[in-house]
Design a protein around this motif. Structure first.
Motif, mmCIF file in Angstrom:
data_model
loop_
_atom_site.group_PDB
_atom_site.id
_atom_site.type_symbol
_atom_site.label_atom_id
_atom_site.label_comp_id
_atom_site.label_asym_id
_atom_site.label_seq_id
_atom_site.Cartn_x
_atom_site.Cartn_y
_atom_site.Cartn_z
ATOM 1 N N CYS A 11 0.815 -1.208 0.000
ATOM 2 C CA CYS A 11 0.000 0.000 0.000
ATOM 3 C C CYS A 11 0.856 1.269 0.000
ATOM 4 N N THR A 28 -10.964 1.545 3.213
ATOM 5 C CA THR A 28 -9.930 0.533 3.404
ATOM 6 C C THR A 28 -9.984 -0.090 4.793
ATOM 7 N N ASP A 149 -8.488 1.478 -2.357
ATOM 8 C CA ASP A 149 -8.415 0.553 -1.218
ATOM 9 C C ASP A 149 -7.019 -0.054 -1.229
#
Length: 186
Positions: A11, A28, A149
């Motif tokens: 991420c 998320t 996300d």
């Protein structure tokens, strides 16, 4: 046409490569055991890339960030999976930093801060209900917006974005979930 961009990546690597204000909504569910520094670094980048609302799931005992604009709660159904140590976790917190988009054209019952939606499959151990994620996306974004996300898991957010006409960018460090999500949104 609609963009569904699913990446096998960490991420933080993905969001560091994104331009400022390039995302309209973040929905998320990061790991619940991160330390304060790791959560702070990610949240700073969320705020940099997102011009709209940031919605993060977290346990009440380990908040994503100390102060959110709004706190909602998901009351989960009772199950042995939610039981650990001496007490069970049947509530998850949903922290929201509000953006400018708020769609209030639905029924009043869709705007409570307590969600009781049921998970509809056992695909992923931390799956969120489709109906709850769909409501969050509808309330905080518009068609053609870009939703991010960083922890796609079973791809609920990606699938709901496809269904609701939102563009989606998402990633996960576990290839099995990237592959699963990719197949689910084809």
């Amino acid at each position: 046409g609609q963009i569904i961009d699913i990446r096998w990546s960490d991420c933080l690597e993905v969001i560091l490569s994104m331009p400022k204000n390039s995302i309209d909504l973040i929905v998320t569910d990061p790991p619940y055991d991160w330390d304060e520094d790791k959560k702070r670094r990610h949240h700073e980048q969320f705020r940099r890339i997102c011009s709209g609302a940031i919605i993060v799931f977290c346990p009440p005992e380990n908040l994503w960030q100390p102060k959110a604009d709004q706190n909602c709660f998901w009351i989960k159904p009772i199950s042995t999976k939610n039981t650990s140590r001496s007490y069970s976790r049947f509530v998850e917190q949903i922290q929201i930093w509000n953006g400018d988009t708020w769609n209030d054209d639905g029924h009043w019952s869709q705007y409570t801060n307590v969600f009781t939606d049921l998970v509809d499959s056992k695909v992923h151990p931390f799956k969120k209900p489709d109906s709850m994620i769909a409501r969050l996306i509808q309330n905080h974004s518009n068609p053609d917006d870009v939703v991010f996300d960083g922890f796609i898991g079973s791809g609920t957010t990606a699938r709901m974005c496809k269904l609701l006409g939102r563009n989606f960018i998402g990633c996960d460090i576990e290839k099995q979930w990237v592959d699963y999500t990719y197949e689910a949104v084809k």
